[in-house]
Design a protein around this motif. Structure first.
Motif, PDB file in Angstrom:
ATOM      1  N   SER A 168      70.111  -5.458 -82.046  1.00 58.31           N
ATOM      2  CA  SER A 168      70.832  -4.834 -83.145  1.00 58.31           C
ATOM      3  C   SER A 168      71.061  -3.356 -82.860  1.00 58.31           C
ATOM      4  O   SER A 168      72.112  -2.814 -83.151  1.00 58.31           O
TER       5      SER A 168
ATOM      6  N   THR B  33      74.617  -1.465 -82.543  1.00 55.21           N
ATOM      7  CA  THR B  33      74.914  -0.310 -83.394  1.00 55.21           C
ATOM      8  C   THR B  33      75.422   0.862 -82.566  1.00 55.21           C
ATOM      9  O   THR B  33      76.397   1.521 -82.928  1.00 55.21           O
TER      10      THR B  33
ATOM     11  N   HIS C 120      76.322  -3.725 -92.034  1.00 56.78           N
ATOM     12  CA  HIS C 120      75.457  -4.192 -90.944  1.00 56.78           C
ATOM     13  C   HIS C 120      73.980  -3.989 -91.272  1.00 56.78           C
ATOM     14  O   HIS C 120      73.123  -4.627 -90.658  1.00 56.78           O
TER      15      HIS C 120
ATOM     16  N   ASP D  31      71.926  -7.044 -92.236  1.00 58.83           N
ATOM     17  CA  ASP D  31      71.392  -7.967 -91.238  1.00 58.83           C
ATOM     18  C   ASP D  31      69.899  -7.784 -90.999  1.00 58.83           C
ATOM     19  O   ASP D  31      69.249  -8.662 -90.442  1.00 58.83           O
ATOM     20  N   HIS D  32      69.360  -6.632 -91.399  1.00 62.40           N
ATOM     21  CA  HIS D  32      67.939  -6.373 -91.176  1.00 62.40           C
ATOM     22  C   HIS D  32      67.117  -7.340 -92.021  1.00 62.40           C
ATOM     23  O   HIS D  32      67.400  -7.544 -93.207  1.00 62.40           O
TER      24      HIS D  32
END
Length: 388
Positions: A25, A29, A87, A90-91
């Motif tokens: 991720s 990023t 985004h 998504d964590h």
């Protein structure tokens, strides 16, 4: 003593090294932030060329490079933030963001976009004003001005994407402090009332100040961000409680703060009240209805006092140094009020600035200490897992 791998283990190890490593991720990023920044550089360059066509702009003032760069940087940041913030969903620890009602999601997203846009605008505008003072009457041709503007646009896009995609309580608290500080300072230096400080802080939001919309919008947006911060903080506290509960067996003889006795609801209520009251203070300027404006501001201070006093009971186990610091800062705020009234040592503006700084500084310390306690709980859980 190590032993050599057998044929099957050796084959598996070699196969693992040959497999392509999927991007993490963090890697995605970084890549997306660079891509967005590249697009912003090109768009900003073209827009600036059009804006500077046929003239030689100065570094600041008179629709100069700084003015155009500030507007473009602010717009870029406001556009990029929603693209990046999604985004953060998504964590694994941020799935609760999707579960919120739609109106809260969109309101929070709008506030974050406004905050990032405002910070980008103010940073560029102030930076070019400083350069103008340093370089005097320097002017630029359209190409050079467009280059400078494109750098601002690229930096705004890159920083905003990083912030939005990695958003957490710690980043949000720093963002809030930066935004409120920069917004209020900008209102101070751009007001048309040079004697505003002789009355009180809220005069910056009066209609005759010339920048009332900027000051009031800062309070409203800051209040919305505080309500978002309340959700992030309470989720961190819930995670802290869950880790402590999981470790209860391993730490059966430990004090209760290690076993997970925390209360999130009163913390959430106090923080949300602070955010709502701050936003309402901006919605009711002092020259519109002074009693309501003053009542809202005072009530926000009351919520802060309740949070400082109740936190050791609601979230036990935080650093004793932090708890003592919180009471010392609260005492400083009370002293600041007494220095204004009845001692009349300074005026109301100085008192308001001091109290606002104390409240904002304590909020940042709260986030950092909750994050530190959560990190310790995670390490304890990992240590127990590896030791089992």
């Amino acid at each position: 003593m190590s032993h050599p791998l057998d044929d099957e283990e050796q084959a598996l190890a070699e196969a693992a090294f040959r497999l392509p490593v999927p991007p993490t991720s963090a890697v995605r990023t970084e890549a997306r932030a660079a891509q967005v920044a590249g697009i912003a550089v090109v768009v900003s360059f073209v827009a600036a060329l059009i804006a500077f066509a046929g003239r030689r702009p100065g570094l600041s003032g008179g629709n100069g490079v700084g003015d155009v760069a500030a507007v473009i940087g602010g717009v870029v940041a406001a556009i990029v933030l929603p693209l990046a913030y999604r985004h953060s969903y998504d964590h694994p620890q941020h799935h609760w963001l999707v579960e919120r009602p739609a109106w809260r999601r969109y309101l929070g997203l709008l506030a974050l976009a406004a905050v990032h846009g405002a910070i980008a605008f103010m940073a560029a505008w102030a930076g070019f004003r400083i350069f103008q003072q340093a370089f005097g009457s320097l002017t630029m041709d359209p190409f050079a001005g467009a280059i400078a503007t494109s750098i601002v646009g690229g930096l705004a896009a890159y920083a905003t994407y990083q912030s939005g995609a990695r958003m957490n309580s710690y980043l949000l608290s720093n963002l809030l402090a930066t935004y409120l500080g920069a917004g209020v300072l900008t209102s101070m230096v751009t007001t048309t009332n040079p004697n505003w400080w002789e009355v009180n802080f809220s005069v910056l939001g009066a209609a005759n100040s010339g920048v009332a919309w900027a000051f009031n919008a800062t309070l409203v947006t800051g209040g919305i961000v505080i309500t978002m911060l309340a959700e992030y903080v309470t989720r961190d506290i819930q995670a802290l409680a869950a880790y402590r509960a999981d470790n209860a067996e391993a730490h059966a003889g430990a004090p209760k703060e290690v076993r997970g006795d925390v209360k999130t609801r009163p913390v959430l209520v106090c923080l949300v009240l602070m955010g709502i009251l701050l936003a309402c203070t901006g919605l009711v300027p002092v020259d519109v209805f002074m009693p309501a404006h003053n009542t809202l501001a005072t009530s926000m201070s009351g919520a802060y006092v309740a949070l400082v006093v109740g936190l050791p009971k609601w979230v036990p186990g935080l650093s004793r140094t932090f708890q003592v610091t919180g009471f010392v800062m609260l005492g400083g705020a009370v002293l600041a009020v007494f220095l204004w009234y009845p001692l009349a040592y300074y005026n109301m503006t100085a008192m308001e600035l001091f109290v606002a700084g104390v409240v904002l500084g304590w909020l940042v310390l709260l986030i950092r200490n909750v994050a530190a306690a959560l990190e310790d709980a995670r390490r304890r859980a990992l240590s127990d897992l590896l030791g089992s």
